[in-house]
Scaffold this active site. Structure first.
Site, PDB file in Angstrom:
ATOM      1  N   ALA A   1      82.179  17.281  -6.223  1.00 28.06           N
ATOM      2  CA  ALA A   1      83.320  16.369  -6.275  1.00 28.06           C
ATOM      3  C   ALA A   1      84.414  16.986  -7.118  1.00 28.06           C
ATOM      4  O   ALA A   1      84.226  18.030  -7.748  1.00 28.06           O
ATOM      5  CB  ALA A   1      82.900  15.025  -6.869  1.00 28.06           C
ATOM      6  N   SER A   2      85.537  16.303  -7.163  1.00 30.18           N
ATOM      7  CA  SER A   2      86.612  16.683  -8.069  1.00 30.18           C
ATOM      8  C   SER A   2      86.274  16.142  -9.459  1.00 30.18           C
ATOM      9  O   SER A   2      85.248  15.490  -9.662  1.00 30.18           O
ATOM     10  CB  SER A   2      87.937  16.091  -7.574  1.00 30.18           C
ATOM     11  OG  SER A   2      87.859  14.672  -7.571  1.00 30.18           O
ATOM     12  N   MET A   3      87.151  16.399 -10.391  1.00 30.71           N
ATOM     13  CA  MET A   3      86.977  15.883 -11.749  1.00 30.71           C
ATOM     14  C   MET A   3      86.966  14.353 -11.724  1.00 30.71           C
ATOM     15  O   MET A   3      87.566  13.737 -10.848  1.00 30.71           O
ATOM     16  CB  MET A   3      88.134  16.352 -12.645  1.00 30.71           C
ATOM     17  CG  MET A   3      88.273  17.847 -12.787  1.00 30.71           C
ATOM     18  SD  MET A   3      87.064  18.585 -13.873  1.00 30.71           S
ATOM     19  CE  MET A   3      87.566  17.957 -15.446  1.00 30.71           C
TER      20      MET A   3
ATOM     21  N   SER B   1      78.241  13.712 -13.566  1.00 27.05           N
ATOM     22  CA  SER B   1      77.272  13.700 -14.673  1.00 27.05           C
ATOM     23  C   SER B   1      76.592  12.344 -14.786  1.00 27.05           C
ATOM     24  O   SER B   1      75.398  12.265 -15.070  1.00 27.05           O
ATOM     25  CB  SER B   1      77.956  14.070 -15.991  1.00 27.05           C
ATOM     26  OG  SER B   1      78.464  15.378 -15.932  1.00 27.05           O
TER      27      SER B   1
ATOM     28  N   GLU C   1      77.194  20.876 -14.124  1.00 25.86           N
ATOM     29  CA  GLU C   1      78.194  21.953 -14.177  1.00 25.86           C
ATOM     30  C   GLU C   1      77.724  23.158 -13.356  1.00 25.86           C
ATOM     31  O   GLU C   1      77.867  24.311 -13.754  1.00 25.86           O
ATOM     32  CB  GLU C   1      78.485  22.356 -15.621  1.00 25.86           C
ATOM     33  CG  GLU C   1      78.961  21.226 -16.511  1.00 25.86           C
ATOM     34  CD  GLU C   1      80.304  20.631 -16.125  1.00 25.86           C
ATOM     35  OE1 GLU C   1      81.077  21.306 -15.404  1.00 25.86           O
ATOM     36  OE2 GLU C   1      80.593  19.500 -16.543  1.00 25.86           O
TER      37      GLU C   1
ATOM     38  N   CYS D   1      92.591   9.819  -5.820  1.00 22.26           N
ATOM     39  CA  CYS D   1      93.877  10.376  -6.240  1.00 22.26           C
ATOM     40  C   CYS D   1      94.763   9.231  -6.729  1.00 22.26           C
ATOM     41  O   CYS D   1      94.514   8.052  -6.435  1.00 22.26           O
ATOM     42  CB  CYS D   1      94.536  11.083  -5.046  1.00 22.26           C
ATOM     43  SG  CYS D   1      96.192  11.753  -5.365  1.00 22.26           S
TER      44      CYS D   1
ATOM     45  N   CYS E   1      97.413   8.333  -5.548  1.00 22.07           N
ATOM     46  CA  CYS E   1      97.994   7.646  -4.389  1.00 22.07           C
ATOM     47  C   CYS E   1      96.989   6.739  -3.682  1.00 22.07           C
ATOM     48  O   CYS E   1      97.358   5.997  -2.777  1.00 22.07           O
ATOM     49  CB  CYS E   1      98.557   8.668  -3.401  1.00 22.07           C
ATOM     50  SG  CYS E   1      97.283   9.622  -2.534  1.00 22.07           S
TER      51      CYS E   1
END
Length: 194
Positions: free
Chosen positions: A9-11, A16, A88, A145, A147
């Site tokens: 995934a993205s941040m 975690s 990570e 995001c 948006c």
């Protein structure tokens, strides 16, 4: 048959948190797990998997020289492991991903890896690249995001919130340093940083 899983995934998507919940589920049923995290990641302290919602757990830190296969096989010999969880995982080397595949295929231990797919320039991390190639299951954890669309990219920003386009691939940071964006807004923000 045990499998190698890559949860990406993205941040700020909860990778975690999801890992720690999976670990809890195994341990709650009396099963033994082994946790690894990147030694470079020290937001919650070296050898700690921490989530932004406050969950934490100790883990074995790894770097490029760590033999994950050897550590896991030694631990499995002491008492059987039900699962190996890696946080990570974008920081794994290609060799380490192959060691984890061996543990799933030959030793029979499920391996769950959690990490970013791409860096702040939209390029694959070495560990993510190898996991995308070898994992039995690829599972995207969704993030949002600004948006409202699905966030898939990680924008690195400076103190003023301006996009950064150059720099080392590995740089640890949280909300002050990275913003999860959809591809459209990532491309717009990085183009304006020229």
């Amino acid at each position: 048959m045990a499998k190698l899983y890559f949860y990406y995934a993205s941040m700020n998507a909860g990778k975690s948190t999801t890992l720690l919940q999976a670990d809890f589920n195994y341990r709650e049923r009396g099963m033994r797990t082994l946790l690894f995290t990147a030694g470079i990641h020290d937001r919650g302290g070296k050898g700690v998997i921490d989530s932004r919602i406050g969950l934490k757990m100790s883990a074995i830190p790894f770097d490029d020289a760590t033999d994950l296969r050897l550590i896991a096989e030694e631990e499995h010999f002491k008492a059987p492991l039900a699962c190996i969880l890696v946080d990570e995982s974008q920081f794994l080397s290609a060799t380490q991903v192959r060691q984890l595949a061996h543990l799933a295929d030959e030793v029979g231990i499920p391996v769950l890896c959690y990490g970013l797919r791409t860096d702040f320039q939209g390029r694959l991390f070495p560990g993510s690249s190898e996991l995308l190639a070898l994992a039995d299951a690829l599972i995207e954890i969704k993030s949002v995001c600004e948006c409202g669309r699905k966030a898939t990219m990680n924008l690195r920003v400076d103190d003023a919130g301006n996009a950064i386009r150059e720099g080392a691939q590995k740089e640890i940071g949280g909300n002050e340093r990275y913003v999860a964006l959809c591809r459209k807004h990532f491309m717009q923000r990085t183009a304006s940083a020229v």
